[in-house]
Write a protein that holds these residues in place. Structure first.
Motif, PDB file in Angstrom:
ATOM      1  N   UNK A 162       0.829  -1.206   0.000  1.00 34.79           N
ATOM      2  CA  UNK A 162       0.000   0.000   0.000  1.00 34.79           C
ATOM      3  C   UNK A 162       0.863   1.256   0.000  1.00 34.79           C
ATOM      4  N   UNK A 163       2.019   1.197   0.652  1.00 37.74           N
ATOM      5  CA  UNK A 163       2.900   2.364   0.736  1.00 37.74           C
ATOM      6  C   UNK A 163       3.844   2.369  -0.459  1.00 37.74           C
ATOM      7  N   UNK A 164       3.271   2.665  -1.587  1.00 39.63           N
ATOM      8  CA  UNK A 164       3.944   2.621  -2.867  1.00 39.63           C
ATOM      9  C   UNK A 164       3.627   3.911  -3.620  1.00 39.63           C
ATOM     10  N   UNK A 165       4.583   4.448  -4.353  1.00 38.11           N
ATOM     11  CA  UNK A 165       4.393   5.708  -5.063  1.00 38.11           C
ATOM     12  C   UNK A 165       3.187   5.675  -6.002  1.00 38.11           C
ATOM     13  N   UNK A 166       3.058   4.591  -6.742  1.00 37.10           N
ATOM     14  CA  UNK A 166       1.972   4.488  -7.721  1.00 37.10           C
ATOM     15  C   UNK A 166       0.616   4.408  -7.024  1.00 37.10           C
ATOM     16  N   UNK A 167       0.547   3.641  -5.940  1.00 36.80           N
ATOM     17  CA  UNK A 167      -0.697   3.549  -5.170  1.00 36.80           C
ATOM     18  C   UNK A 167      -1.031   4.899  -4.542  1.00 36.80           C
ATOM     19  N   UNK A 168      -0.014   5.574  -4.003  1.00 39.01           N
ATOM     20  CA  UNK A 168      -0.257   6.863  -3.354  1.00 39.01           C
ATOM     21  C   UNK A 168      -0.737   7.910  -4.353  1.00 39.01           C
ATOM     22  N   UNK A 169      -0.214   7.882  -5.568  1.00 35.67           N
ATOM     23  CA  UNK A 169      -0.645   8.852  -6.577  1.00 35.67           C
ATOM     24  C   UNK A 169      -2.155   8.775  -6.818  1.00 35.67           C
ATOM     25  N   UNK A 170      -2.698   7.563  -6.748  1.00 35.77           N
ATOM     26  CA  UNK A 170      -4.147   7.400  -6.893  1.00 35.77           C
ATOM     27  C   UNK A 170      -4.847   7.773  -5.596  1.00 35.77           C
ATOM     28  N   UNK A 171      -4.334   7.302  -4.477  1.00 30.13           N
ATOM     29  CA  UNK A 171      -5.006   7.490  -3.188  1.00 30.13           C
ATOM     30  C   UNK A 171      -5.133   8.954  -2.806  1.00 30.13           C
ATOM     31  N   UNK A 172      -4.103   9.761  -3.100  1.00 30.15           N
ATOM     32  CA  UNK A 172      -4.172  11.156  -2.646  1.00 30.15           C
ATOM     33  C   UNK A 172      -5.121  12.003  -3.495  1.00 30.15           C
ATOM     34  N   UNK A 173      -5.677  11.416  -4.569  1.00 30.83           N
ATOM     35  CA  UNK A 173      -6.650  12.143  -5.378  1.00 30.83           C
ATOM     36  C   UNK A 173      -8.097  11.813  -5.015  1.00 30.83           C
ATOM     37  N   UNK A 174      -8.298  10.889  -4.056  1.00 31.63           N
ATOM     38  CA  UNK A 174      -9.658  10.460  -3.700  1.00 31.63           C
ATOM     39  C   UNK A 174     -10.339  11.526  -2.841  1.00 31.63           C
ATOM     40  N   UNK A 175     -11.507  12.005  -3.218  1.00 29.58           N
ATOM     41  CA  UNK A 175     -12.211  13.002  -2.406  1.00 29.58           C
ATOM     42  C   UNK A 175     -12.720  12.391  -1.101  1.00 29.58           C
ATOM     43  N   UNK A 176     -12.957  13.251  -0.114  1.00 26.93           N
ATOM     44  CA  UNK A 176     -13.314  12.756   1.226  1.00 26.93           C
ATOM     45  C   UNK A 176     -14.604  11.942   1.218  1.00 26.93           C
ATOM     46  N   UNK A 177     -15.548  12.265   0.314  1.00 25.82           N
ATOM     47  CA  UNK A 177     -16.812  11.525   0.315  1.00 25.82           C
ATOM     48  C   UNK A 177     -16.674  10.148  -0.330  1.00 25.82           C
ATOM     49  N   UNK A 178     -15.483   9.824  -0.828  1.00 30.94           N
ATOM     50  CA  UNK A 178     -15.224   8.484  -1.327  1.00 30.94           C
ATOM     51  C   UNK A 178     -14.338   7.694  -0.354  1.00 30.94           C
ATOM     52  N   UNK A 179     -14.028   8.307   0.772  1.00 28.80           N
ATOM     53  CA  UNK A 179     -13.292   7.621   1.841  1.00 28.80           C
ATOM     54  C   UNK A 179     -14.275   7.269   2.958  1.00 28.80           C
ATOM     55  N   UNK A 180     -14.881   8.298   3.509  1.00 32.13           N
ATOM     56  CA  UNK A 180     -15.879   8.119   4.569  1.00 32.13           C
ATOM     57  C   UNK A 180     -17.249   8.268   3.923  1.00 32.13           C
ATOM     58  N   UNK A 181     -17.905   7.159   3.637  1.00 33.94           N
ATOM     59  CA  UNK A 181     -19.164   7.219   2.904  1.00 33.94           C
ATOM     60  C   UNK A 181     -19.972   5.954   3.131  1.00 33.94           C
ATOM     61  N   UNK A 182     -21.267   6.049   2.962  1.00 34.77           N
ATOM     62  CA  UNK A 182     -22.168   4.906   3.080  1.00 34.77           C
ATOM     63  C   UNK A 182     -21.966   4.177   4.418  1.00 34.77           C
ATOM     64  N   UNK A 183     -21.696   4.941   5.471  1.00 35.99           N
ATOM     65  CA  UNK A 183     -21.569   4.379   6.811  1.00 35.99           C
ATOM     66  C   UNK A 183     -20.320   3.559   7.042  1.00 35.99           C
ATOM     67  N   UNK A 184     -19.336   3.679   6.156  1.00 36.43           N
ATOM     68  CA  UNK A 184     -18.127   2.876   6.319  1.00 36.43           C
ATOM     69  C   UNK A 184     -16.891   3.722   6.062  1.00 36.43           C
ATOM     70  N   UNK A 185     -15.737   3.161   6.314  1.00 39.11           N
ATOM     71  CA  UNK A 185     -14.459   3.789   6.000  1.00 39.11           C
ATOM     72  C   UNK A 185     -13.876   3.118   4.754  1.00 39.11           C
ATOM     73  N   UNK A 186     -12.857   3.752   4.162  1.00 43.03           N
ATOM     74  CA  UNK A 186     -12.176   3.202   2.978  1.00 43.03           C
ATOM     75  C   UNK A 186     -13.173   2.782   1.890  1.00 43.03           C
ATOM     76  N   UNK A 187     -14.183   3.611   1.683  1.00 43.09           N
ATOM     77  CA  UNK A 187     -15.254   3.245   0.754  1.00 43.09           C
ATOM     78  C   UNK A 187     -14.720   2.947  -0.652  1.00 43.09           C
TER      79      UNK A 187
END
Length: 640
Positions: free
Chosen positions: A509-534
């Protein structure tokens, strides 16, 4: 994955320190039991313990390299793995460079010759690096973006020494002229946060190069760190029709990362708990190794084990699964040993089960994959939901919010709404200090009455928060955790505890390529639908078994609250406190009173007690030298 140790002398007398380096190297033989070596010229001396993973017959270190007209210009030691070394090697060969080995280490030094300090931005992996340029007489030190691999250093009038482990520098204290004085401010930080934040260590003369930083040091000069990696979390809304594109990008990035992390000339296994993170990694790893072995640990006490869920996951993905159950007796017996391996205490009870599962895994494999970093990158902690619940308070003027906080303080403990009013009255910078805190200030003063009256956690967090003002609230919390909890607790235990067993742990998970995608995720796609890491959960649909897809995070739960109140650990804790020579640090009668309050059910002090107990054991080993950690040098086969 290895252990490096070296020194850049101030006066060109490196040969004088060669014996000190050779004497200290065995302190971290556990990091590299397969091979060892030293090298020196007039200015620098390097030592190395190797755990052979890639290009086993060659790639010995310290490694020397130079262009044709300057042979052996560079000497390098490097701890870690570079997962894109095949691609980098090809790129450098096309530029006209030649290689003497087929390992990943040589790629770093050739890249340094070509790109200079910018080489760090080309590396995809985990690393602590030391390169000596004998022509320009400069030492280059660097750590990976996230701080997966450690790098300690100490500068005195005789030079700058650096190492993968602090204990080797302590072993060289006399030769270096190091003081054995403890850093009282770092003790405050530890007691409050349950780890020592970078760049500090508990010894005032020894510091750490921070994650995502490099330094260029000249003979007699200081270590001046420069940051090359700064998370941006540049999020933007994702429309409904683009959601699946995001999920697919996450899945592709993670699959590519796992594929690269499987590169090895030895057997690679995987840790497996009951959650989505390790299950996703193991499932993807199985695609590259049909005979993948997975490992988990747990306790006999009901409710404190993920063994059953992990076994169900292992069966669902079709891997052989190995389980280690830890008893309270085994747990307490291992604590001194673990504190020795850690160098500085980390008051995380899950260190101990991790030690035992790593020990078990090392009987079968030499490398394991694990799921660390997923929560920080994809929004996995429940506390990240807090900005949603406190959003109404943001519309209230600060003076009125402060008044609500005073009202909350006056409500009886345990009354519904008290905590909401208290936390809602504060700004994020005031209320959120990362994912761990053992003591508030009043509790701190109870056990360390010398604590500074002006102490505030913002001494650690304010400089980090200052860089995240442009981010949304969830991203700000993630950003803070990347620089506090993750590198102070999660990655310290991941490195030190697996290396204690000569086992290399890799974190896809702690990889440059993975992070490039992860840091672009908006907050409502992380904490959403009553769960985390949506977004991650959606990305893993059809990949991980259904029973873990939306399961809540549990990790390595430890029944510490019950053990400290019961016969399992109460007597041991009482003896540890009474025998400890930390009277100048702790108010021991107050700590014993807390222990009794915990046993009587007056208050749950388990987390605070463990913070103190871990420090006392560490102090008994490194300061009082009263406790023998009983470290045995184990022999392992070079290949597994």
């Amino acid at each position: 994955m290895c252990g490096l140790l070296g020194m850049l002398t101030a006066h060109g007398d490196a040969e004088k320190f060669d014996s000190a380096i050779s004497h200290a190297l065995p302190c971290m033989r556990h990091r590299g039991p397969d091979d060892a070596g030293t090298w020196h010229d007039a200015d620098a001396v390097f030592g190395f313990n190797r755990l052979s993973i890639i290009d086993i017959a060659h790639s010995h270190q310290p490694l020397q390299w130079g262009p044709e007209h300057q042979p052996n210009r560079y000497a390098m030691t490097f701890n870690g793995e570079i997962y894109n070394y095949v691609e980098l090697r090809q790129e450098l060969q096309e530029l006209g460079y030649s290689f003497n080995t087929s390992g990943d280490g040589e790629t770093i030094v050739v890249g340094y010759h070509h790109w200079g300090t910018d080489v760090v931005n080309h590396l995809r992996g985990m690393f602590g690096i030391a390169i000596w340029d004998s022509v320009e007489r400069k030492l280059f030190l660097a750590r990976d973006q996230f701080g997966i691999k450690p790098l300690y250093y100490a500068t005195t009038p005789v030079g700058t020494a650096f190492s993968s482990e602090k204990k080797t520098l302590l072993d060289m204290a006399e030769a270096l002229g190091l003081s054995d004085a403890l850093d009282r401010r770092a003790i405050e930080h530890y007691v409050d946060l349950q780890y020592v934040p970078e760049p500090e260590s508990l010894h005032q003369d020894i510091r750490r190069l921070e994650s995502g930083c490099f330094a260029v040091v000249t003979p007699g000069g200081e270590v001046q760190a420069q940051r090359y990696f700064e998370p941006k979390f540049h999020t933007s809304p994702v429309t409904k029709d683009k959601e699946q594109d995001l999920f697919d990008r996450i899945a592709r990035a993670l699959e590519d990362s796992v594929e690269k992390h499987m590169r090895a000339d030895v057997t690679v296994g995987s840790f497996l708990s009951g959650g989505i993170d390790s299950t996703a990694i193991a499932t993807l790893a199985k695609r590259h190794n049909p005979n993948l072995l997975t490992f988990t640990t747990g306790f006999e006490r009901e409710g404190y084990s993920e063994v059953d869920v992990a076994a169900e996951s292992a069966a669902a993905i079709g891997v052989e699964h190995i389980v280690k159950i830890v008893s309270p007796e085994e747990y307490v017996a291992a604590v001194p040993k673990i504190m020795w391996y850690l160098d500085d205490p980390v008051a995380d009870p899950s260190l101990v089960p991790l030690y035992f599962v790593a020990q078990e895994a090392r009987k079968h494999v030499k490398v394991v994959l694990s799921g660390e970093g997923s929560d920080e990158l994809f929004g996995g902690y429940t506390i990240y939901k807090e900005p949603l619940s406190l959003a109404p308070f943001e519309k209230i003027p600060i003076p009125l919010r402060r008044g609500l906080g005073v009202l909350g303080d006056r409500l009886p403990d345990g009354m519904k709404g008290k905590s909401l009013l208290q936390r809602g009255s504060m700004t994020m910078e005031e209320r959120y200090y990362g994912n761990a805190r053992s003591f508030n200030f009043e509790q701190m003063q109870r056990v360390i009455p010398w604590a500074r009256k002006e102490w505030d956690h913002r001494e650690v967090t304010a400089p980090i928060y200052a860089k995240s003002r442009h981010m949304d609230p969830v991203a700000r919390m993630q950003h803070l955790d990347l620089f506090t909890w993750m590198r102070g607790d999660i990655l310290v235990k991941a490195d030190k505890i697996t290396m204690a067993n000569s086992l290399e742990l890799r974190v896809p998970f702690l990889d440059k390529v993975v992070f490039d995608v992860a840091e672009s995720i908006p907050h409502d796609m992380k904490i959403s639908h009553g769960t985390t890491k949506y977004a991650l959960r959606r990305a893993m649909e059809g990949i991980v078994p259904e029973h873990v897809l939306n399961r809540k995070k549990l990790g390595f739960p430890v029944p510490m609250r019950h053990w400290l109140a019961g016969d399992e650990l109460f007597g041991w804790a009482q003896d540890t406190i009474k025998e400890s020579g930390t009277d100048d640090i702790f108010n021991k009668p107050a700590v014993l009173e807390m222990l009794n309050e915990h046993r009587e059910g007056v208050s749950d002090h388990s987390r605070r007690l463990w913070t103190v107990l871990a420090f006392m054991i560490w102090h008994g080993i490194f300061v009082e030298k009263r406790i023998d950690p009983q470290i045995e040098q184990r022999e392992y086969p070079v290949e597994l």
